[in-house]
Design a protein around this motif. Sequence first.
Motif, PDB file in Angstrom:
ATOM      1  N   HIS A 120      -2.362  -3.565  -9.503  1.00  0.00           N
ATOM      2  CA  HIS A 120      -3.261  -3.171  -8.909  1.00  0.00           C
ATOM      3  C   HIS A 120      -3.539  -3.166  -8.276  1.00  0.00           C
ATOM      4  N   ARG A 121      -4.112  -4.809  -8.381  1.00  0.00           N
ATOM      5  CA  ARG A 121      -4.076  -5.705  -6.735  1.00  0.00           C
ATOM      6  C   ARG A 121      -3.450  -5.734  -5.731  1.00  0.00           C
ATOM      7  N   ARG A 122      -1.907  -5.453  -6.676  1.00  0.00           N
ATOM      8  CA  ARG A 122      -1.322  -5.748  -5.467  1.00  0.00           C
ATOM      9  C   ARG A 122      -1.213  -4.447  -4.389  1.00  0.00           C
ATOM     10  N   TYR A 123      -0.795  -4.025  -4.843  1.00  0.00           N
ATOM     11  CA  TYR A 123      -1.085  -2.915  -4.528  1.00  0.00           C
ATOM     12  C   TYR A 123      -1.986  -2.760  -3.527  1.00  0.00           C
ATOM     13  N   TYR A 124      -3.637  -2.841  -3.835  1.00  0.00           N
ATOM     14  CA  TYR A 124      -4.782  -3.262  -2.588  1.00  0.00           C
ATOM     15  C   TYR A 124      -4.126  -4.102  -2.202  1.00  0.00           C
ATOM     16  N   ALA A 125      -3.346  -5.239  -2.246  1.00  0.00           N
ATOM     17  CA  ALA A 125      -3.191  -6.230  -1.027  1.00  0.00           C
ATOM     18  C   ALA A 125      -2.302  -5.588  -0.211  1.00  0.00           C
ATOM     19  N   GLN A 126      -1.592  -4.242   0.179  1.00  0.00           N
ATOM     20  CA  GLN A 126      -0.478  -3.939   1.118  1.00  0.00           C
ATOM     21  C   GLN A 126      -1.399  -3.249   1.573  1.00  0.00           C
ATOM     22  N   LEU A 127      -2.537  -2.325   0.660  1.00  0.00           N
ATOM     23  CA  LEU A 127      -3.691  -1.209   1.554  1.00  0.00           C
ATOM     24  C   LEU A 127      -4.424  -2.340   2.340  1.00  0.00           C
ATOM     25  N   LYS A 176       5.494   1.534  -4.315  1.00  0.00           N
ATOM     26  CA  LYS A 176       7.060   2.257  -3.261  1.00  0.00           C
ATOM     27  C   LYS A 176       6.491   3.516  -2.531  1.00  0.00           C
ATOM     28  N   SER A 177       5.324   3.901  -2.261  1.00  0.00           N
ATOM     29  CA  SER A 177       5.913   5.085  -1.690  1.00  0.00           C
ATOM     30  C   SER A 177       4.544   4.673   0.110  1.00  0.00           C
ATOM     31  N   LEU A 178       4.651   3.571   0.344  1.00  0.00           N
ATOM     32  CA  LEU A 178       3.744   3.469   1.628  1.00  0.00           C
ATOM     33  C   LEU A 178       4.096   4.110   2.669  1.00  0.00           C
ATOM     34  N   ASP A 179       4.834   4.301   2.673  1.00  0.00           N
ATOM     35  CA  ASP A 179       5.284   5.125   4.234  1.00  0.00           C
ATOM     36  C   ASP A 179       4.944   6.862   4.108  1.00  0.00           C
ATOM     37  N   GLU A 180       4.660   6.997   2.632  1.00  0.00           N
ATOM     38  CA  GLU A 180       4.177   8.652   2.500  1.00  0.00           C
ATOM     39  C   GLU A 180       2.662   8.335   2.466  1.00  0.00           C
ATOM     40  N   GLN A 181       2.420   7.637   2.236  1.00  0.00           N
ATOM     41  CA  GLN A 181       0.705   7.248   2.382  1.00  0.00           C
ATOM     42  C   GLN A 181       0.274   7.054   3.622  1.00  0.00           C
ATOM     43  N   PHE A 182       1.080   6.279   4.042  1.00  0.00           N
ATOM     44  CA  PHE A 182       0.127   5.775   6.077  1.00  0.00           C
ATOM     45  C   PHE A 182       0.481   6.813   7.012  1.00  0.00           C
ATOM     46  N   ASN A 203      -1.996  10.258   9.834  1.00  0.00           N
ATOM     47  CA  ASN A 203      -2.091  11.823  10.387  1.00  0.00           C
ATOM     48  C   ASN A 203      -2.801  12.590  10.166  1.00  0.00           C
ATOM     49  N   VAL A 204      -3.224  13.024   9.118  1.00  0.00           N
ATOM     50  CA  VAL A 204      -3.707  14.103   8.130  1.00  0.00           C
ATOM     51  C   VAL A 204      -5.268  13.418   8.592  1.00  0.00           C
TER      52      VAL A 204
END
Length: 312
Positions: free
Chosen positions: A82-89, A270-276, A281-282
């Motif tokens: 999870h903390r790897r995901y947080y680092a990406q955010l 693995k879905s950061l493009d869709e999240q960002f 935009n939304v």
Amino acid sequence: MKRTVFALLLLFLLPLCTAADGAVAIPDGTWTFAQKDSVTLQLDVYHAAAGSTTHVDGVRKPTVLFVFGGGFVMGARDEEHHRRYYAQLTAAGYDVVAIDYRLGLRGVHKMGVAQAGKLQHAIHMGEEDLLSATAWLLEHEQETGIDARNIVLCGSSAGAIICLQTAWEMSNRTRRTRVLPDDYAYRGVMSFSGAVFSSAGRLRFRQPPCPTLLFHGTADQIVPYDQIKVLSVGFFGSNRVAERYARYGYPYRFYRHLNHGHEIAGLMGKSLDEQFDFLENVVCRGIADVRDEVIDSTWLHYTAGTAADLYR
């Protein structure tokens, strides 16, 4: 045996949540936000990385409040993947808050229609803890540096259920939501294999729900992609949630992963493009559109089994 199966599940999901550069986020602060049923509930705050882009067209990017998964039996806010995901955010300019919640299905060894009441209770416990964390953040904005009125909920599996459930109940202003001010609203929800539990028949909305981003495998055998319904009691998965949003013209984005199961619950990294795209935009720009896509993710080779594997 049950813990062994869950450990294996987490191992299956680990590669999906790993940042490409291997960075692991370190919290900037940890606070206790509640004490319930002799359980101390804490949250971690991770601020946007120095030098990252924190605004979109002059609008501050929202804080992502993450709720972990684990079948309401196990899991933790500070697990390494999870903390790897947080680092990406945080590298992309987002503050992150990761919370605890009470695990309401500990000791349950079977999950089916007969256990619907236990599942509902576990979901509501998690929802109440999420709402308590939000109320605490509203009271401690100066201390934490978090704008608690600029929050997007994000959850995986059980955490996604808690997030979707909370957003649905906020739109209906149920009694559980009274812990928050009458004018409070989350900015959005990002759900990885989530669902909504209702004992009032089909999903209804007294007020428009916040914008929602959905990820789900069409062959999920743990959290239903469509629905499980007996009389007025229903467990409504992402497909049914999207159907109701479309019916009433509410904005949403849905990525349906063809023939995949519950492994999509671990797709955050693995879905950061869709999240960002959704967040910028939304949420930030307010583009209230609908995007509904079927994804043939043949590169994904992990499987997460069934509910019978988890509750033994």
